[in-house]
Design a protein around this motif. Sequence first.
Motif, short mmCIF file in Angstrom:
data_model
loop_
_atom_site.label_atom_id
_atom_site.label_comp_id
_atom_site.label_asym_id
_atom_site.label_seq_id
_atom_site.Cartn_x
_atom_site.Cartn_y
_atom_site.Cartn_z
N SER A 244 0.75 -1.29 0.04
CA SER A 244 -0.14 0.09 0.06
C SER A 244 0.84 1.23 0.01
N THR A 245 1.87 1.32 0.72
CA THR A 245 2.80 2.41 0.63
C THR A 245 3.35 2.70 -0.78
N MET A 246 3.70 1.68 -1.58
CA MET A 246 4.27 1.74 -3.12
C MET A 246 2.79 2.44 -4.05
N VAL A 247 1.97 1.85 -3.65
CA VAL A 247 0.65 2.36 -4.44
C VAL A 247 0.35 3.70 -3.98
N CYS A 248 0.26 3.92 -2.68
CA CYS A 248 0.15 5.54 -2.18
C CYS A 248 1.05 6.51 -2.79
N ILE A 249 2.29 6.06 -2.73
CA ILE A 249 3.21 6.79 -3.03
C ILE A 249 3.24 7.20 -4.59
N VAL A 250 2.82 6.48 -5.54
CA VAL A 250 2.74 6.84 -6.85
C VAL A 250 1.57 7.75 -7.13
N ILE A 251 0.43 7.18 -6.21
CA ILE A 251 -0.80 8.31 -6.45
C ILE A 251 -0.39 9.56 -6.08
N PHE A 252 0.54 9.58 -4.76
CA PHE A 252 0.54 10.98 -4.23
C PHE A 252 1.64 11.86 -5.19
N ASP A 253 2.66 11.00 -5.96
CA ASP A 253 3.42 11.49 -6.71
C ASP A 253 2.73 12.19 -7.91
N TRP A 254 1.85 11.60 -8.55
CA TRP A 254 0.87 12.48 -9.47
C TRP A 254 0.21 13.55 -9.02
N LEU A 255 -0.40 13.41 -7.60
CA LEU A 255 -1.29 14.59 -7.13
C LEU A 255 -0.32 15.75 -6.70
N THR A 256 0.84 15.62 -6.33
CA THR A 256 1.87 16.57 -5.91
C THR A 256 2.14 17.28 -7.32
N SER A 257 2.58 16.48 -8.34
CA SER A 257 3.13 17.12 -9.41
C SER A 257 1.89 17.89 -10.02
N PHE A 258 0.87 17.41 -10.10
CA PHE A 258 -0.29 18.12 -10.61
C PHE A 258 -0.65 19.17 -9.98
N LEU A 259 -0.52 19.35 -8.63
CA LEU A 259 -0.98 20.50 -7.89
C LEU A 259 0.19 21.54 -8.09
N SER A 260 1.60 21.02 -7.96
CA SER A 260 2.43 22.26 -8.38
C SER A 260 2.41 22.64 -9.59
N ASP A 261 1.93 21.97 -10.48
CA ASP A 261 1.98 22.45 -12.01
C ASP A 261 0.92 23.32 -12.00
N ILE A 262 -0.29 23.33 -11.31
CA ILE A 262 -1.48 24.20 -11.10
C ILE A 262 -0.89 25.46 -10.62
N THR A 263 -0.08 25.22 -9.59
CA THR A 263 0.43 26.39 -8.71
C THR A 263 1.30 27.41 -9.73
N VAL A 264 2.31 26.73 -10.41
CA VAL A 264 3.11 27.26 -11.24
C VAL A 264 2.42 28.17 -12.26
N ARG A 265 1.33 27.59 -12.81
CA ARG A 265 0.61 28.30 -13.99
C ARG A 265 -0.14 29.50 -13.22
N VAL A 266 -0.77 29.26 -11.94
CA VAL A 266 -1.36 30.45 -11.37
C VAL A 266 -0.59 31.40 -10.93
N VAL A 267 0.68 31.25 -10.59
CA VAL A 267 1.53 32.32 -10.18
C VAL A 267 2.38 32.67 -11.42
N LEU A 268 2.45 32.20 -12.56
CA LEU A 268 2.75 32.65 -13.99
C LEU A 268 1.66 33.70 -14.32
N GLY A 269 0.36 33.25 -14.04
CA GLY A 269 -0.83 33.82 -14.75
C GLY A 269 -0.89 35.16 -13.92
N ALA A 270 -0.74 35.22 -12.76
CA ALA A 270 -0.87 36.27 -11.97
C ALA A 270 0.02 37.29 -12.23
N GLN A 271 1.40 36.83 -12.46
CA GLN A 271 2.61 37.64 -12.96
C GLN A 271 2.09 38.28 -14.48
#
Lengths: 242, 261, 259
Positions: C232-259
């Motif tokens: 379960s750690t392996m599976v959860c880590i893979v899922i959270f890997d995607w989740l954090t990548s996704f969220l950080s991508d959105i954050t970067v876009r929002v920050v860039l958009g704001a600028q």
Amino acid sequence: MIEFKNLVKTFGTRTVLKGVSFAIAQGEILFILGTSGTGKSVLLKNLVGLMRPDGGEIWIDGEETSRFSEDEYLRVRRKVGMVFQQPALFDSFTVFDNIAFGLRRLEKLPEDQIRERVREALGAVHLAGVEEKYPPQLSYGMQKRVSLARTVALRPQVLLFDEPTTGLDPVTTTAVNQLIQELSRKLKTTSIVVSHDMNCALSIADRILVLDQGQIVDQGTPGELKKSQVPLVRDFLAEVLA
Amino acid sequence: MMVAALEKLGGGLTVGSKAVSEFIVLVAETMSEMLRPPFRWRDWLRQLHFVANQSLPIVLFCVCFAAMVTILESSFHMKMVIQNDSMVPGFASMLILRELAAVVTALLLTSRVGAGMTAEVGTMKITEQIEALQMLGIRPVQFLVVPRLIACVLGATILTLLASLVCLWAAQLVSEFYLGFTPALFLTAMRRFVSFQDLLFAGIKGACFGAVIPLVSCYFGFRCQSGAEGVGAATTRSVVTSSVAIIVIDFVLSFLFSFTY
Amino acid sequence: MTKVASSLLTDIGGCVLFFKDIMRTLIRKPCRRVDFFDQVWKVTVQSVSTTGMAGFFVGAIMTVQFALQMKEFGALGFLGGLATSATVREVGPLLIAFMLSGKVGAFTSAELGTMRVTEQIDAIRCLGADPLQEMILPRFLGIVVSSFFLLTLGLIMSIFGGMIMGAAFAGVNFEEYLRHIPTIVTLPSVLNGIVKCFVFALVLATICTYKGFTATGGAKGVGQAVVKTAVSTMVCIVIFDWLTSFLSDITVRVVLGAQ
């Protein structure tokens, strides 16, 4: 002083205790007998709050405890000590630290008093000079006795024993049973012993309770039990007589 | 002080070399037992079902997520270094085929199948079931290790190939919805970077990883100490050893394959 | 099918509630400092060799895979920067998480599981201590904190591995390999890596303590708990890997958009 009223406990779809009621008087040695898996240990664990009942009440010294919070249970656990089926000693602590653990946490005594109490407790189980050893260095019987000392050191008013002689050889079994009787008399504690050893129940119990399928099927003094007509009790007795 | 340290080092080396030699003995024994009858087809198939069928959903699930991350990350890097992301599909599919699919599948199999095997064999060992087998005239290595080895090699190969394809497909979908690549664009970019031999190499990697897992797991299972902590400790050691071994073998294979590109 | 789904949901729910309990214990009655440092030390020492070794080889693998492509574009100079950036942002945290889940996660759940099935956890409660505070919290914090040390070590080792492979395999000398690292590995990337590492460590620590703490059924039960933890750690880590990548991508876009 302790009373169970109509206690019910279920695990998933399986009902382990189906309304168990009984009371224990001060200073009594009560044996709870039954075959494996009839909920004897569950009964004890409910009393000290390691498990919570799904129905019924538990009264200890005029207090209904089954709805207590974990912190309130600390008060109960100072009064009621439990000796587990396995030694359950902390492997990374020395024997001394194992026994001192409860004294430090529950009683919050100063160190010199703790030393005194640990020595006293080890004396009570006839073990001396093993303070600095680690549990894996001791034999199984000795571990069992250290575990007993750990509970006795807290000077509880009630002692619970969960199958104290399971997995021990006959000689050690006798020694442990004598120890239970001796401690109960000397410290004037109330004792509840969960066991399937009819032989020692007959020799040291004041009263015996027989549990089957989550219900009490018979109870009485050893003398009364010997005349019982309940089939399960007869089976137990047949073992002893043979 | 010095002498004590040297003694400790020597002791460690002795234990280590003994472990290695015991492992080699186990491997040799497994190889010779594999060729000796009786061949337990039914056991092989049952193990294969456990390794391949029952791991399939979890492996595919994980590689799909891995594909998404790969696309996201490679697009990030591409934009940064060459200011456009037209190469993303090619680069991502290269990473997927050459590394990701095989390694993710192998690591998942290590934790699911490998840990399970160690726990199973270890429990058999401490409950004296292995001695019982010997008393019945059954050779433990032949009975326990051989079916698992065959099933794992086959299963890991098939799973790696399937995972590669599904992962590529997931990557294509992600890049279509997320970066706006049409399937045709994706395939063209992919074709520039990878060829059929990459899929072949992925299969070879899968087979090698598949061989490591049961051998390491059974080795630690056979050496399990008694008691509740024994099984747990053996399982931990087996997972760690397999994971590190997989990464090292992956490096060696990648290095060897890189001369053929 | 419904049975699998319901047991899965029970597991997830149990894990989340357990995490809540740990957090409440952390705020209300934090563990002793000695226990905490003890665990940090233990976890770090246990995993130093495996993490270092894995980091080294992963760096080497990344370089081997990147080198050919870079050569094709005539951008071999970027090799070090790219390989390091990928390691910092993505591969490093993932690697640390996998290594930790194999070593520390499995070990912790085995240890706690053993304590559970030998009734030691019940004994702790009977002797007036809170197992969450005494046993779980130090291990939980130990894993989270030491994962940062291990991440740093893994990254350094992977740069090292990459340097050696870059020199041996692609003819990029050490200086050139290192030169582009500061320009490509930016602060957001480092933050991204740190956040990932933190999230993975939280997930890992919660799952392994939960599975160990709720183990039942003797030696076999402990074995099962360890296996379940690993999977379960392996599976959860893979899922959270995607989740954090996704969220950080959105954050970067929002920050860039704001600028």
